[in-house]
Design an enzyme around this catalytic site. Sequence first.
Site, short mmCIF file in Angstrom:
data_model
loop_
_atom_site.label_atom_id
_atom_site.label_comp_id
_atom_site.label_asym_id
_atom_site.label_seq_id
_atom_site.Cartn_x
_atom_site.Cartn_y
_atom_site.Cartn_z
N ASP A 1 0.25 -3.28 3.68
CA ASP A 1 1.56 -3.83 4.03
C ASP A 1 1.49 -4.85 5.16
OD1 ASP A 1 0.95 -1.93 5.98
OD2 ASP A 1 2.38 -0.47 5.19
N ASN B 1 8.52 10.60 8.11
CA ASN B 1 9.49 10.82 7.04
C ASN B 1 8.81 10.85 5.66
OD1 ASN B 1 8.82 8.15 6.64
ND2 ASN B 1 10.87 7.33 6.96
N GLU C 1 9.60 3.87 2.01
CA GLU C 1 10.49 4.81 2.69
C GLU C 1 11.13 5.77 1.68
OE1 GLU C 1 10.13 4.85 5.76
OE2 GLU C 1 10.71 3.04 6.83
#
Length: 246
Positions: free
Chosen positions: A67, A135, A142
Amino acid sequence: MKIISVSDKNEMSKKAAQIILELIKEKPNAVLGLATGGTPEGTYKELVVDHQKNETSYCQIHTVNLDEYVGINPEDPNSYHSYMESHFFKYIDLPKDQRFLPDGKNTSVEACAHYDNLIESLGGVDLQLLGIGRNGHIGFNEPGTPLTMGTHVVQLTESTRKANARFFGSLSEVPEQAITMGIGTILKSKKIVLIASGEEKAEAMNRMLHFSVPDDCFPASALVQHPDVTVIADEAALSLIKFSKE
Ligand code: PGA
């Protein structure tokens, strides 16, 4: 999923480096999928030490990173281009034209598709190194990201931006978007090595290791579908796990 429990971050880094080096020995022209962030820093250090001591060569290797932040120049000290340069690339003999990262300045649909095509044209990723977000994100996927997606642009969650603010001057400087390999891209890797260290990852590790079917509310759960995943985690990261460890 194979779980290797190690005593601390140092051991985690050594073990991950060892697995990468074994692959390079077996396949000197391997395609390595690389990660950034705090967790892999020690792994890159180990690889650099090995390169200096044992002269392991990267001249036939290709690397593709997971990324990059959107809107950031490769020369920006906070870019993942800079991270890779300063932690790893500047120390090894990996030719410049064999290193690839998503382009944070060109995030068009075509550019995203191009990144996936590039990985395919290299023959696919032989080993993808991954960290895990608190998370459950892998790459910058995400929670809520469809688990089949290729490379795409994501809106970073507040929790991810806060976790990464330590690399920037302040939270407001952390970009709001990133371009990331999708989970579909990651799952095409032949082998996946996920590393985790510290108590702050314990909750995420506990959740990840209890999924038996993928759930897009927790992206790392997608890894249960993959036939060759090795998790290397230290005792703090595994402190909430109840079942027996290797
Ligand atoms: P960290 O990030 O290594 O900086 O904890 C991992 C991740 O967010 O994937």
